[in-house]
Design a protein around this motif. Structure first.
Motif, short mmCIF file in Angstrom:
data_model
loop_
_atom_site.label_atom_id
_atom_site.label_comp_id
_atom_site.label_asym_id
_atom_site.label_seq_id
_atom_site.Cartn_x
_atom_site.Cartn_y
_atom_site.Cartn_z
N ASP A 106 0.93 -1.22 -0.04
CA ASP A 106 0.08 0.05 0.04
C ASP A 106 1.05 1.38 0.05
O ASP A 106 0.54 2.11 -0.85
N LEU A 107 2.08 1.20 0.99
CA LEU A 107 2.67 2.55 0.77
C LEU A 107 3.40 2.80 -0.54
O LEU A 107 3.34 3.79 -1.00
N ILE A 108 4.01 1.45 -1.22
CA ILE A 108 4.54 2.01 -2.52
C ILE A 108 3.39 2.26 -3.47
O ILE A 108 4.07 3.01 -4.34
N ARG A 109 2.43 1.92 -3.46
CA ARG A 109 1.44 2.11 -4.48
C ARG A 109 1.09 3.52 -4.31
O ARG A 109 0.36 4.38 -5.26
N THR B 95 4.24 8.57 -1.61
CA THR B 95 5.39 8.10 -1.02
C THR B 95 6.59 8.25 -1.63
O THR B 95 6.50 8.54 -2.78
N ASN B 96 7.58 8.57 -1.10
CA ASN B 96 8.90 8.91 -1.49
C ASN B 96 9.52 7.50 -1.94
O ASN B 96 9.33 6.53 -1.03
N LYS B 97 10.26 7.53 -3.03
CA LYS B 97 10.87 6.40 -3.39
C LYS B 97 12.28 6.68 -4.33
O LYS B 97 12.27 7.11 -5.21
N VAL B 98 13.17 5.89 -3.88
CA VAL B 98 14.49 5.98 -4.59
C VAL B 98 14.97 4.39 -4.87
O VAL B 98 14.68 3.51 -4.04
N MET B 99 15.97 4.41 -5.60
CA MET B 99 16.63 3.14 -6.21
C MET B 99 18.19 3.32 -6.26
O MET B 99 18.45 4.25 -6.86
N SER B 100 18.70 2.61 -5.56
CA SER B 100 20.28 2.57 -5.47
C SER B 100 20.87 1.36 -6.14
O SER B 100 20.47 0.46 -5.99
N THR B 101 21.94 1.62 -6.76
CA THR B 101 22.50 0.48 -7.55
C THR B 101 24.41 1.01 -7.24
O THR B 101 24.50 1.76 -6.57
N TRP C 241 9.80 5.67 1.74
CA TRP C 241 9.09 6.52 2.90
C TRP C 241 8.26 7.32 2.84
O TRP C 241 7.94 8.09 1.96
N SER C 242 7.45 7.45 4.01
CA SER C 242 6.29 8.72 3.92
C SER C 242 6.12 8.87 5.73
O SER C 242 5.90 7.79 6.17
N GLY C 243 6.47 10.09 5.99
CA GLY C 243 6.30 10.29 7.29
C GLY C 243 7.20 9.41 8.24
O GLY C 243 8.44 9.35 7.77
N LYS C 244 6.77 8.80 9.35
CA LYS C 244 7.57 7.92 10.03
C LYS C 244 7.72 6.63 9.51
O LYS C 244 8.65 5.84 9.90
N TYR C 245 7.22 6.30 8.57
CA TYR C 245 7.46 4.84 7.91
C TYR C 245 8.29 4.98 6.84
O TYR C 245 8.24 5.46 5.98
N ALA C 246 9.42 4.02 6.94
CA ALA C 246 10.22 3.94 6.09
C ALA C 246 11.05 2.22 5.95
O ALA C 246 10.95 1.81 6.83
N TYR C 247 11.10 2.04 4.55
CA TYR C 247 11.47 0.52 4.22
C TYR C 247 12.75 0.41 3.25
O TYR C 247 12.61 1.22 2.20
N SER C 248 13.61 -0.37 3.75
CA SER C 248 14.63 -0.50 2.72
C SER C 248 14.21 -1.95 2.04
O SER C 248 14.30 -3.08 2.77
N ILE C 249 14.21 -2.22 0.51
CA ILE C 249 13.71 -3.41 0.14
C ILE C 249 14.98 -3.71 -0.68
O ILE C 249 15.37 -3.04 -1.76
N ASP D 148 12.82 -2.73 8.24
CA ASP D 148 12.19 -1.61 8.67
C ASP D 148 13.20 -0.63 9.04
O ASP D 148 13.91 -0.59 9.73
N GLU D 149 12.80 0.67 8.41
CA GLU D 149 14.02 1.49 8.69
C GLU D 149 13.04 2.98 9.24
O GLU D 149 13.73 4.03 9.16
N GLY D 150 11.75 2.81 9.54
CA GLY D 150 11.28 3.83 10.05
C GLY D 150 11.51 4.34 11.44
O GLY D 150 12.13 3.63 12.24
N ILE D 151 10.58 5.12 11.95
CA ILE D 151 10.35 5.21 13.26
C ILE D 151 9.75 4.36 14.16
O ILE D 151 8.52 4.86 14.36
N SER D 152 10.43 3.37 14.63
CA SER D 152 9.51 2.33 15.39
C SER D 152 10.32 1.53 16.24
O SER D 152 11.70 1.53 16.03
N ASP D 153 9.97 0.54 17.10
CA ASP D 153 10.65 -0.35 17.97
C ASP D 153 11.37 -1.36 16.99
O ASP D 153 12.22 -1.98 17.61
#
Length: 132
Positions: A10-13, A17-23, A71-79, A120-125
């Motif tokens: 849902d976040l990706i869609r 949502t901010n989205k970047v790709m690294s190589t 990422w969006s707000g406090k939610y962030a993920y590395s895939i 999980d790279e967001g602001i959470s436990d």
């Protein structure tokens, strides 16, 4: 192989949502691009429209690994992913171009990546933990 959670899909869609790709280049230098066309065709596959991805394309040819960071707000993920191939499937390209048309761009090729791990790279436990 890992799967994307429904929350992450849902976040990706979401268009906000901010989205970047690294190589990584042949000489080991990181290269990151904005990746607004990110989609999820399957729960373990991420796809991106190939639009002006010259350096990124060269990097993927040398090393098929990539990282998508969303990422969006406090939610962030590395895939963490691995390139699995190009698609010129008419339906996939058409769906990708629906989003690109809004910014005056288009593509004829969709790149697909198999999801290897999600952190999980967001602001959470669970920050920094592998979640898939």
């Amino acid at each position: 192989m890992a799967k994307l959670t429904p929350v992450l899909v849902d976040l990706i869609r979401r268009p906000d949502t901010n989205k970047v790709m690294s190589t990584i280049s042949e000489d080991g230098m990181p290269h990151t691009i904005v990746c607004g066309t990110l989609t999820v065709p399957e729960e373990d596959v991420i796809a991106v429209g190939r639009v002006w991805l010259n350096r990124t394309g060269r990097n993927i040819q040398m090393d098929p690994r990539a990282e998508f960071f969303v990422w969006s707000g406090k939610y962030a993920y590395s895939i963490l992913c691995e390139f699995i191939g190009n698609s010129a499937d008419e339906k996939e390209v058409e769906k990708m171009n629906e989003g690109l048309d809004k910014i005056g761009l288009g593509t004829s090729t969709v790149w697909k990546f198999r999801v290897l791990a999600v952190y999980d790279e967001g602001i959470s436990d669970t920050m920094g933990e592998r979640i898939s």
